[in-house]
Design an enzyme around this catalytic site. Structure first.
Site, short mmCIF file in Angstrom:
data_model
loop_
_atom_site.label_atom_id
_atom_site.label_comp_id
_atom_site.label_asym_id
_atom_site.label_seq_id
_atom_site.Cartn_x
_atom_site.Cartn_y
_atom_site.Cartn_z
N LYS A 181 0.84 -1.20 0.00
CA LYS A 181 0.00 0.00 0.00
C LYS A 181 0.87 1.25 0.00
O LYS A 181 1.56 1.53 0.98
CB LYS A 181 -0.88 0.04 1.25
CG LYS A 181 -1.88 1.18 1.21
CD LYS A 181 -2.56 1.41 2.54
CE LYS A 181 -1.82 2.41 3.40
NZ LYS A 181 -1.70 3.75 2.80
N GLY A 207 7.36 4.62 8.09
CA GLY A 207 6.52 5.79 8.33
C GLY A 207 6.82 6.37 9.70
O GLY A 207 7.92 6.18 10.24
N SER A 208 5.86 7.04 10.26
CA SER A 208 6.10 7.75 11.52
C SER A 208 6.08 6.78 12.72
O SER A 208 5.49 5.70 12.65
CB SER A 208 5.02 8.81 11.72
OG SER A 208 3.76 8.19 11.81
N THR A 244 2.48 6.02 13.95
CA THR A 244 1.78 4.97 13.21
C THR A 244 2.43 3.62 13.47
O THR A 244 1.73 2.60 13.57
CB THR A 244 1.77 5.29 11.69
OG1 THR A 244 1.27 6.61 11.50
CG2 THR A 244 0.91 4.33 10.92
N GLY A 245 3.74 3.60 13.62
CA GLY A 245 4.46 2.34 13.91
C GLY A 245 3.91 1.66 15.16
O GLY A 245 3.75 0.44 15.21
N GLU A 250 10.37 0.73 10.19
CA GLU A 250 11.38 1.78 9.97
C GLU A 250 10.68 3.10 10.25
O GLU A 250 9.81 3.51 9.49
CB GLU A 250 11.89 1.75 8.52
CG GLU A 250 12.66 0.51 8.15
CD GLU A 250 13.98 0.37 8.88
OE1 GLU A 250 14.39 1.32 9.58
OE2 GLU A 250 14.60 -0.69 8.75
N CYS A 308 14.08 10.50 6.49
CA CYS A 308 14.18 9.97 7.85
C CYS A 308 15.59 10.13 8.39
O CYS A 308 15.78 10.41 9.57
CB CYS A 308 13.74 8.51 7.88
SG CYS A 308 14.64 7.49 6.71
N GLU A 337 11.08 15.81 15.62
CA GLU A 337 11.49 15.57 14.24
C GLU A 337 10.77 16.59 13.35
O GLU A 337 9.54 16.54 13.22
CB GLU A 337 11.08 14.15 13.80
CG GLU A 337 11.52 13.85 12.39
CD GLU A 337 11.01 12.52 11.85
OE1 GLU A 337 9.85 12.15 12.11
OE2 GLU A 337 11.77 11.85 11.14
P1 NAD Z 1 2.68 7.95 8.31
O1 NAD Z 1 3.03 7.09 9.45
O2 NAD Z 1 1.67 9.01 8.49
O3 NAD Z 1 2.18 7.10 7.06
C1 NAD Z 1 2.95 6.04 6.52
C2 NAD Z 1 2.03 5.04 5.86
O4 NAD Z 1 1.19 4.45 6.86
C3 NAD Z 1 1.09 5.62 4.81
O5 NAD Z 1 0.98 4.69 3.75
C4 NAD Z 1 -0.23 5.73 5.56
O6 NAD Z 1 -1.36 5.65 4.71
C5 NAD Z 1 -0.18 4.50 6.46
N1 NAD Z 1 -0.98 4.58 7.68
C6 NAD Z 1 -1.46 5.67 8.31
N2 NAD Z 1 -2.13 5.33 9.43
C7 NAD Z 1 -2.06 3.98 9.52
C8 NAD Z 1 -2.50 3.01 10.49
N3 NAD Z 1 -3.19 3.37 11.58
N4 NAD Z 1 -2.21 1.72 10.27
C9 NAD Z 1 -1.51 1.32 9.19
N5 NAD Z 1 -1.06 2.17 8.25
C10 NAD Z 1 -1.32 3.50 8.42
O7 NAD Z 1 4.09 8.56 7.84
P2 NAD Z 1 4.36 9.63 6.73
O8 NAD Z 1 3.89 10.95 7.25
O9 NAD Z 1 3.83 9.13 5.43
O10 NAD Z 1 5.96 9.62 6.63
C11 NAD Z 1 6.77 10.45 7.43
C12 NAD Z 1 7.41 9.66 8.55
O11 NAD Z 1 8.05 8.50 8.04
C13 NAD Z 1 8.50 10.44 9.27
O12 NAD Z 1 8.37 10.27 10.67
C14 NAD Z 1 9.78 9.78 8.81
O13 NAD Z 1 10.87 9.92 9.66
C15 NAD Z 1 9.35 8.38 8.62
N6 NAD Z 1 10.25 7.68 7.69
C16 NAD Z 1 11.09 6.73 8.19
C17 NAD Z 1 11.98 6.09 7.36
C18 NAD Z 1 12.93 5.02 7.87
O14 NAD Z 1 13.43 4.27 7.07
N7 NAD Z 1 13.17 4.93 9.16
C19 NAD Z 1 12.00 6.40 6.01
C20 NAD Z 1 11.12 7.36 5.53
C21 NAD Z 1 10.24 8.00 6.39
#
Ligand code: NAD
Length: 473
Positions: free
Chosen positions: A168, A219-220, A223-224, A241, A275, A373
């Site tokens: 996704k 992602g964030s 959300t993780g 990640e 990130c 961040e």
């Molecule tokens: P996000 O967590 O808002 O969204 C990431 C993904 O998760 C999207 O596809 C979103 O639709 C999905 N999502 C949202 N809510 C969800 C839920 N409850 N359950 C499952 N999936 C859900 O993150 P973002 O704003 O898209 O990205 C920015 C963040 O990602 C920053 O914190 C950044 O540091 C982090 N990031 C980390 C890495 C790494 O490798 N460590 C790399 C890139 C970005």
């Protein structure tokens, strides 16, 4: 405006319901993607489950060939893909090109990874060996800052390990991923790779789906944590990640003119939405004035604008929510009277999510811009006196993704690196990830690792098989 379709069971499909995708440079709609829900997810998972039965039995060579086909499809269409990526993500063309070629390169490199059996015991009593078996159907969820790199770093190891995947993309940046889906439709066996798009609400349906065995998420951190909860019901395997607040430490022997430009890009590449961007820069007091001035001077030569225009160095913020968050952090710095070396002054109204390059002059350690961040083109520069003090300040974070040390004395750099609580530390460079080295966060920056053998293992279970050699049967 083009409509893009989902890839389910080897077919490009839509359900007649659409999500619009904006270009952050001008807020115009540039494409539509299916708003998939439970039905589409169920179909994709069922296809992945069927495909898993035969894919798990394929040889390493067969998997490698398919993955190399993916790499070739991306490379052959790189020109179209990087332009589309800029249109939906905002990053300048040169950086979009790097991401597309980087993703193709990563796929080609990781196709060579193998998980060989390990012999635990081999004597007259018994032969014991550990083999790695694929976990099954993987759910991959990716963010909007590097949509293609992140998609490939989930699809490729899943396939190499013998898994199948339902991926996704972020609802903010699904177009290039779906164009790649179309390009690889006939390269991958039907059902092995499925790509479905939907709102954020599709995410929890994936993490809770009873027929998905593993979640790999970027992602964030917020959300993780939800993913970990969602996956707990049936103890799905997870790789996370997450966010970071990486510190760069500049020692007094660093050459001010040589490091200024590198430090700038370590923070402002992709408009700071990386990130592993340097999000806090600690400079030794002996060179602080000279180096902060040199970085600010360099910043003034960099053009902020539409990523599709030649000469743009920093594009817009990718989406409105993040744009508003970054403006809020700048406003907080203003309200607290912190000093700005550059930026922070432009009226943010108008079309496009542009934020001026903003550099703060020695804000306190508890300033929001230091402690949180920022994920945007705003960098705090801070002064330090001693190495022990700066290590403590760098480690004073719930995050632990990466960091960097800048010094002519590389032994000293390594000594400092070994005391930093992060998954990666670079000496005299930044953002260098190897397809063969594990990448993952300590503390709240992640769980598990991607890349390399360690990353590949996360898509497998160990299975130990022992043969008793002196058995009385
Ligand atoms: P996000 O967590 O808002 O969204 C990431 C993904 O998760 C999207 O596809 C979103 O639709 C999905 N999502 C949202 N809510 C969800 C839920 N409850 N359950 C499952 N999936 C859900 O993150 P973002 O704003 O898209 O990205 C920015 C963040 O990602 C920053 O914190 C950044 O540091 C982090 N990031 C980390 C890495 C790494 O490798 N460590 C790399 C890139 C970005």
């Amino acid at each position: 405006m083009t409509d893009y379709k989902n890839l389910i069971d080897g077919e490009m499909v839509d359900n007649g319901e659409w999500l619009e995708v904006l270009n952050p440079a001008n807020e115009q709609v540039v494409g539509r993607v299916p708003a998939a829900g439970k039905d589409e997810l169920d179909r994709a998972v069922a296809a992945a489950r069927r495909a898993f039965k035969s894919w798990k039995k394929t040889s390493h060579e067969e998997r490698q060939q398919v993955v190399q086909g993916i790499a070739a499809a991306i490379k052959e269409n790189a020109d179209e893909l990087f332009r589309l990526l800029t249109t939906e993500q905002g990053k300048p063309h040169a950086q979009a090109q790097q991401e597309i070629y980087g993703a193709a390169g990563l796929a080609a490199a990781q196709s060579t990874l193998t998980l060989d059996d390990v012999v635990n015991q081999d004597d007259d009593t018994r032969l014991s060996r550990t083999r790695r078996v694929p976990v099954g159907v993987v759910g991959g969820i990716v963010p909007w800052n590097f949509p293609i790199m992140m998609a490939i770093q989930k699809i490729v190891p899943a396939l190499v390990a013998g898994c199948t995947i339902v991926l996704k993309p972020s609802p903010f940046t699904p177009l290039t991923t779906l164009r790649i889906a179309e390009l690889i439709k006939d390269v991958v066996p039907a059902g092995t790779v499925n790509i479905i798009t939907g709102e954020d609400t599709l995410g929890p349906l994936i993490t809770g789906h009873p027929d998905i065995d593993k979640i790999t998420f970027t992602g964030s951190t917020a959300t993780g944590k939800k993913i970990m909860e969602g996956a707990a019901g049936d103890l799905k395997r997870i790789t996370l990640e997450l966010g970071g607040n990486d510190a760069s430490i500049v020692l007094p022997d660093a050459d001010v003119q040589k490091v200024a430009e590198q430090l700038f890009w370590s923070s402002f590449s992709n408009a700071g939405q990386v990130c592993i961007a340097a999000k806090r820069i600690y400079i030794h007091e002996d060179i602080y004035d000279d180096l902060s001035k040199a970085i600010a001077e360099y910043a003034k030569t960099v053009v902020v604008g539409d990523g599709s225009q030649q000469g743009t160095g920093v594009g817009p913020i990718q989406n409105k929510k993040q744009y508003e968050r970054v403006l809020e952090l700048i406003q907080d710095a203003k309200d607290n009277g912190y000093k700005f070396l550059t930026g922070g002054d432009k009226d943010p109204s108008g079309t496009g999510y542009y934020v001026p390059i903003t550099i703060l002059d020695n804000p306190p350690e508890d300033a929001r811009i230091v402690a949180e961040e920022q994920f945007g083109p705003v960098m705090p520069l801070m002064k330090f006196e001693s190495v022990d003090e700066v290590i403590e300040r760098a480690n004073n974070s719930e995050y632990g993704l990466a960091g960097a040390v800048w010094t002519k004395d590389t032994d000293k750099g390594v000594e400092i690196a070994e005391q930093l609580e992060t998954g990666t530390v670079w000496i005299n460079e930044f953002m260098q990830l190897s397809p063969f080295a594990p990448f993952g966060g300590h503390k709240q920056s992640g769980f598990g690792a991607e890349y390399g053998i360690d990353g590949l293992k996360e898509f497998t279970y160990p299975q130990v098989i022992t043969v008793k050699r002196d058995a009385a049967v």
